[in-house]
Every structure is written in C-alpha cells, then in structure tokens.
Design an enzyme around this catalytic site. Structure first.
Site, short mmCIF file in Angstrom:
data_model
loop_
_atom_site.label_atom_id
_atom_site.label_comp_id
_atom_site.label_asym_id
_atom_site.label_seq_id
_atom_site.Cartn_x
_atom_site.Cartn_y
_atom_site.Cartn_z
N ASN A 44 0.83 -1.20 0.00
CA ASN A 44 0.00 0.00 0.00
C ASN A 44 0.86 1.26 0.00
OD1 ASN A 44 0.60 -0.87 2.66
ND2 ASN A 44 -1.18 0.16 3.54
N GLU A 46 0.31 5.25 0.64
CA GLU A 46 -0.65 6.25 1.13
C GLU A 46 -0.36 7.63 0.56
OE1 GLU A 46 -0.81 5.65 5.41
OE2 GLU A 46 -2.08 3.88 5.08
N CYS A 55 -4.22 0.83 -2.31
CA CYS A 55 -4.12 -0.41 -1.53
C CYS A 55 -3.04 -1.31 -2.13
CB CYS A 55 -5.46 -1.16 -1.54
SG CYS A 55 -6.70 -0.51 -0.39
N GLU A 57 -3.32 -4.22 -3.13
CA GLU A 57 -3.86 -4.95 -4.28
C GLU A 57 -3.77 -4.11 -5.56
OE1 GLU A 57 -5.13 -4.58 -1.30
OE2 GLU A 57 -6.07 -6.41 -0.57
N CYS A 88 -9.99 -5.62 1.16
CA CYS A 88 -11.19 -4.80 1.38
C CYS A 88 -12.16 -5.02 0.23
CB CYS A 88 -10.81 -3.33 1.51
SG CYS A 88 -10.28 -2.53 -0.02
N CYS A 91 -11.09 -3.89 -3.15
CA CYS A 91 -10.01 -4.70 -3.71
C CYS A 91 -10.49 -6.07 -4.15
CB CYS A 91 -8.85 -4.79 -2.73
SG CYS A 91 -7.97 -3.21 -2.65
N1 THU Z 1 -5.27 -1.57 2.82
C1 THU Z 1 -4.77 -2.31 1.79
O1 THU Z 1 -3.67 -2.03 1.28
N2 THU Z 1 -5.51 -3.35 1.32
C2 THU Z 1 -6.68 -3.78 1.85
O2 THU Z 1 -7.32 -4.65 1.32
C3 THU Z 1 -7.15 -3.18 3.12
C4 THU Z 1 -6.56 -1.84 3.42
C5 THU Z 1 -4.49 -0.42 3.30
C6 THU Z 1 -5.04 0.92 2.93
C7 THU Z 1 -4.43 1.80 4.01
O3 THU Z 1 -3.16 2.22 3.57
C8 THU Z 1 -4.27 0.89 5.21
O4 THU Z 1 -4.42 -0.44 4.71
C9 THU Z 1 -5.26 1.12 6.32
O5 THU Z 1 -6.57 1.08 5.83
#
Ligand code: THU
Length: 131
Positions: A44, A46, A55, A57, A88, A91
């Site tokens: 991920n 940000e 994310c 994914e 999530c 994703c």
């Molecule tokens: N996150 C992911 O990278 N993938 C997911 O499927 C769930 C959430 C990340 C997004 C964010 O940077 C952190 O997790 C907290 O939500």
C-alpha cells in the site's frame, strides 16, 4: 498448477516491508501467482490526501500489467504482523476483474475462491451480456 502458499506468503511479506504508510502505520503486502507462473506483488502507498491511497492490491495489479499479461490464480495478503489480511471490498472487485475463474485466496477462514469472497459479482461478463 501447484501453488506454493509459503512462497506467496514470503513474497507478500517482502512487499509489505516496502509499504509507504506514514498516516495509518498499517503496512499491507500482497502477492499472487499468475496463470503463466509469475509471482506479482504490491504494497500500500498512502497519500496526504487520504482517499488517494493505493491499496496493496492496486500495486499488485499494476505489477501484473507491468510484467506482462495474465490472470491471477492464487493470492495472499498480509499485515505487519505477517498475519493473513482479507482484501477490502473495493479490492475484491479489483482482483475479480483480473482473476482466472476459481482464483484461490488464503483467507482468515481457510482457502476460498474469489467467487466465494465476492458472491454474485458484477464483472466484465455482465457488461458483455447485458449491453
Ligand atoms: N489496505 C490495503 O492495502 N488493502 C486492503 O485490502 C485493506 C486496506 C491499506 C489501505 C491503508 O493504507 C491501510 O491499509 C489502512 O486502511
């Protein structure tokens, strides 16, 4: 195709360690096996504008296209404790688009298919059949 789940986990951990997470401090790593035997991965990334966050994914799908065409056949996602993390909702949709039918995921409740974690999905087939 033989799936080396432990190798996928290790690739996901390696990716997780590259995450850019100054806001959530919640690194995520994902790795997948493709139908032509490649391993793709992502972390991920940000953003100060939080909603712009990618994310893990998303990064993985970018890696899928960067390294060639192909479909995903097996998927593994980890958190910073190296524990399995469920993708999530957004994703799951993202993965569905690029999955081979029956793509397997290691989940918190065992190995499941993409169709099980995204039932009655809307995907490319619906667009083709209903337009
Ligand atoms: N996150 C992911 O990278 N993938 C997911 O499927 C769930 C959430 C990340 C997004 C964010 O940077 C952190 O997790 C907290 O939500």
């Amino acid at each position: 195709m033989n799936i080396d789940w432990n190798n996928l986990k290790q690739e996901a951990i390696t990716a997780m360690k590259k995450a850019y997470v100054p806001y959530s401090m919640f690194p995520v790593g994902a790795a997948a096996l493709t139908d032509d035997g490649r391993i793709v991965s992502g972390c991920n990334i940000e953003n100060a504008s939080y909603g712009v966050t990618l994310c893990a994914e998303c990064s993985l799908v970018s890696d899928l296209f960067r390294t060639g065409p192909g479909k995903l056949v097996a998927f593994y996602c980890v958190d910073k404790h190296e524990n399995i993390l469920m993708p999530c909702g957004r994703c799951r949709q993202l993965l569905f688009e690029h999955s081979a039918p029956g793509m397997l995921l290691e989940t918190v409740s065992g190995i499941k298919t993409i169709e099980e974690v995204l039932p009655d999905a809307f995907g490319p087939r619906e667009l083709n059949e209903r337009s």
